[in-house]
Write an enzyme that holds these catalytic residues in place. Structure first.
Site, PDB file in Angstrom:
ATOM      1  N   GLY A 198     -20.891   7.769  22.353  1.00  0.00           N
ATOM      2  CA  GLY A 198     -21.743   7.925  23.529  1.00  0.00           C
ATOM      3  C   GLY A 198     -22.565   9.196  23.526  1.00  0.00           C
ATOM      4  O   GLY A 198     -22.952   9.719  22.476  1.00  0.00           O
ATOM      5  N   SER A 199     -22.778   9.712  24.727  1.00  0.00           N
ATOM      6  CA  SER A 199     -23.755  10.779  24.924  1.00  0.00           C
ATOM      7  C   SER A 199     -23.450  12.068  24.171  1.00  0.00           C
ATOM      8  O   SER A 199     -24.302  12.946  24.112  1.00  0.00           O
ATOM      9  CB  SER A 199     -23.846  11.108  26.400  1.00  0.00           C
ATOM     10  N   THR A 200     -22.235  12.205  23.622  1.00  0.00           N
ATOM     11  CA  THR A 200     -21.960  13.413  22.843  1.00  0.00           C
ATOM     12  C   THR A 200     -22.930  13.528  21.670  1.00  0.00           C
ATOM     13  O   THR A 200     -23.140  14.607  21.142  1.00  0.00           O
ATOM     14  CB  THR A 200     -20.529  13.376  22.295  1.00  0.00           C
ATOM     15  N   LYS A 242     -26.104  13.025  21.831  1.00  0.00           N
ATOM     16  CA  LYS A 242     -27.461  13.407  22.241  1.00  0.00           C
ATOM     17  C   LYS A 242     -27.856  14.767  21.700  1.00  0.00           C
ATOM     18  O   LYS A 242     -29.007  15.006  21.351  1.00  0.00           O
ATOM     19  CB  LYS A 242     -27.548  13.420  23.771  1.00  0.00           C
TER      20      LYS A 242
END
Lengths: 593, 118
Positions: free
Chosen positions: A312-314, A316
């Protein structure tokens, strides 16, 4: 010796009288004399040869007999001469970074029976069943009275049990010494240690072989007598590991998660100080692998290394760091964040609507999928691929665990533009939490790659550069702000300036598609933000926080508080004293120039 | 003359023989002792490893945590917290009222007085 004359007068005279040539007599005699000389010297030479042959036969015979004796006798320890290097036969111990024992050997006994020597097989069988409740008296009786000459009864017995068996007093019950592997801390660091089992077994001894973890990776090293009993020193810290497991276990229960993993890694040396994966097991009684169902549900499964998830967003920060490093954006560049974003037939959504546009800093702080997708759109798929590859997100981690190669990231076969966009915010590429730890270490330690290791090194790694020092400082500042005022606000630990990024990814169904109510919540953090020493990754599997009116599953509500408590408990144990963060404003100005 | 040399060498041979006999037995006795010592070393090594294992087992973090919880009333042990880190500047300077906390001006006399205190 009387020499025969060559020209005996009598024969010469008679020959002359007969009119024969007397020279023939001389020649004949000369010939006879030469023949005699030849025979003598031949005899002498033969005698010498015979003697030589005998001498050689004797020598070779001695060598042969000696070799035979050496080959046939039992090896005996040399009794004299103590100056040689120390050689030990036992399997080497495994210790933590402070030298505290994680695995050692204990002398014990195995119980076996020779039914032919038994006096009262039926009685012995009954008494044995009383001592060992898990044995069946009827079966033992059948074995003892049958045609078997030899059978193992118990692989390991305690001294008390041995005494009780002695008291049965049957000469057919015998003991064999055994060296058994003991993990005194029980389930602590079970996934790192792995486990061991008996290999080939004899009456007098049995070999212990590693079956998983470092026990298997370093099996040959641990068994090598030339190490002289030196232990294998791991980078794990026992007290830190115990605390991490305690906090993680509490957090997993509190958040109703079915599994959890935490990795604490040194950002410069790549040493893994602690690696926990729950549920775990006791390596002293290592359970059997599951025969049905997904392997990931087994307690043997090391989620930190083997579990590949969409994190997931880790992810980004990787896209943003690359764009910053290439000079495409600065932290203040404003990017489009209109949600939903349409790309061909695909639609990219944000968790909330963050307005039409945001600066890059806010994209990370608020964790906008759309903003990140626009940023990676400026970078392009080829460069993104190269960058993620340089962070080691395409290969299994090189950590020294036998399970490591099974944690191979799942990368899309074709790196299309839509994969580029989804991977920029952590979907479409599955990696293990350990991959994430190594990649985050590279992001915040000044921009050089580190390889995770479970062995104590104490030496900073000189890895290849992935981003510049300046970008690394910008990344640290961005991630610090995520904790100060962003999605990870529960992650603030006074005195330790935590920085990090949350990531909540829907779990993929085995049949395809995603679950609505099952997530993997990850918090990738590091501390202290101004001079990072450690990276901490906490991942919860299917957490749900139900204190509010509706269940909350985002990492900010689940993983982050667990990680914060972990840092609060662990940082003092690591010898980090709480400090006032050196002027937050000063740090901001260094980022700007 | 000859008989003297003969007698002397005979005596020498007997002496050497006696010496060799004694050395032989002494060597064997030493070897036997080395054997006992080595088996003793082996036994001690074994018990050392057992003791080490027991030490590690008794000091396992789970057990210590349980014991600290059980004896909380007497010991009051809590996990290490960030607040427990102090600074030298936070420690107050010894005051004159309490002689034990007074600044040390005469180290020898101080050590001697500490020795006398039961």
């Amino acid at each position: 010796m009387i020499r025969t004359p060559l020209r005996p007068l009598a024969r010469i005279l008679s020959a002359r009288a007969k009119g024969e040539n007397p020279d023939a007599i001389e020649k004949e005699n000369l010939r006879l004399r030469h023949e005699e000389m030849r025979d003598r010297s031949r005899q002498k030479a033969e005698g010498r040869l015979l003697l030589l042959g005998l001498v050689f036969l004797g020598l070779f015979g001695t060598v042969g007999v000696r070799m035979g004796v050496l080959a046939a006798t039992q090896p005996v320890e040399p009794r004299t001469g103590q100056n040689g290097p120390l050689i030990t036969a036992g399997r080497a111990d495994i210790t933590d970074r402070e030298g505290r024992i994680l695995a050692t050997n204990l002398v014990t006994h195995a119980l076996y029976a020779q039914p032919r020597l038994m006096i009262d097989p039926a009685g012995a069988a009954e008494k044995l069943a009383l001592i060992f409740p898990d044995l069946d008296a009827e079966k033992l009786k059948k074995d003892f009275t049958g045609s078997k000459k030899f059978l193992w009864i118990k692989k390991k017995i305690s001294p008390e049990q041995m005494q009780l068996v002695h008291e049965i007093g049957d000469p057919g019950l015998l003991f064999g010494p055994r060296e058994m592997r003991l993990y005194p801390n029980g389930a602590l660091a079970a996934h790192v240690l792995g486990g061991s089992a008996f290999g080939r077994e004899g009456v007098a001894s049995a070999e212990v072989i590693g079956t998983a973890g470092v026990e298997k990776t370093f099996d040959n090293w641990l068994r090598d007598p030339a190490n002289g009993g030196a232990p294998l020193q791991l980078s794990i810290d026992l007290s830190v590991q115990a605390t991490v497991e305690e906090v993680l276990d509490g957090g997993m229960r509190l958040m109703n998660a079915k599994g959890a993993t935490a990795i604490l890694m040194d950002v410069k040396t790549g040493e893994i100080i602690s690696m926990a994966s729950l549920p775990d097991f006791d390596p002293n009684t290592r359970p059997q692998p599951l025969t049905k169902g997904p392997a990931g549900d087994s307690p043997l499964f090391n989620r930190a290394v083997q579990g590949v998830y969409e994190l997931g967003s880790t992810f980004k920060i990787f896209a943003v760091a690359q764009a910053l490093d290439l000079g495409i954006v600065t932290p203040d560049t404003v990017v489009d964040t209109k949600t939903p974003m349409f790309w061909g037939k695909y639609k990219i959504n944000d968790f909330h609507n963050y307005g039409a546009e945001l600066p890059v800093t806010e994209v990370i702080v608020k964790s906008s999928n759309v903003g990140t997708a626009h940023i990676i759109g400026m970078v392009g798929p080829e460069r993104q691929q190269t960058f993620l590859k340089s962070l080691g997100l395409f290969e299994p981690t090189p950590v020294e665990l036998i399970e490591a190669p099974t944690g191979k990231p799942l990368v899309p076969k074709k790196w299309s533009e839509i994969s580029m966009l989804t991977i920029s915010y952590g979907h479409g590429l599955s990696a293990s939490p350990l991959h994430l730890a190594a990649a985050y270490a590279a992001m915040v330690n000044g921009g050089t790659r580190v390889q995770p290791t479970v062995l104590k090194t104490n030496k900073p790694q000189q890895g290849e550069r992935v981003i510049s020092e300046k970008t690394s400082a910008q990344v640290r500042s961005l991630l610090r702000q995520v904790v100060v005022r962003g999605t990870a606000s529960f992650g603030e630990v006074p005195g330790y300036a935590v920085g990090g990024k949350t990531g909540t990814a829907d779990k993929a169904k085995p049949t395809g598609g995603y679950y609505d109510d099952k997530v993997i919540a990850t918090f990738a953090s590091f501390f202290p933000a101004y001079d990072p020493k450690y990276v901490l990754i906490v991942t919860l599997d299917e957490p749900v926080e139900s204190s509010g009116s509706e269940p909350r599953r985002t990492a900010g509500w689940t993983s982050v508080p667990v990680a914060a408590e972990m840092i609060r408990r662990v940082a003092p144990l690591l010898g980090l004293r709480p400090e006032v963060e050196p002027g937050a404003e000063a740090a901001l100005t260094t980022v700007k120039n | 003359m000859r008989s003297i040399i003969l007698t002397l060498s005979l005596i020498a041979i007997m002496g050497l023989g006696f010496w060799a006999y004694r050395e032989n037995y002494r060597t064997q006795a030493e070897l036997a002792e080395v054997r006992t010592l080595q088996s003793e070393i082996g036994d001690l090594r074994e018990s050392l490893s057992v003791l080490n294992a027991e030490w590690a087992y008794l000091n396992r973090p789970d057990r210590l945590r349980e014991l600290a919880d059980l004896n909380f009333e007497r010991l009051g042990l809590l996990p290490l917290e960030p607040e427990q880190f102090g600074d030298v500047a936070q420690i107050t300077y010894p005051t004159a009222e309490n002689p034990l906390l007074a600044p040390v001006t005469d180290p020898i006399a101080t050590v001697a007085s500490l020795d006398q205190t039961p």
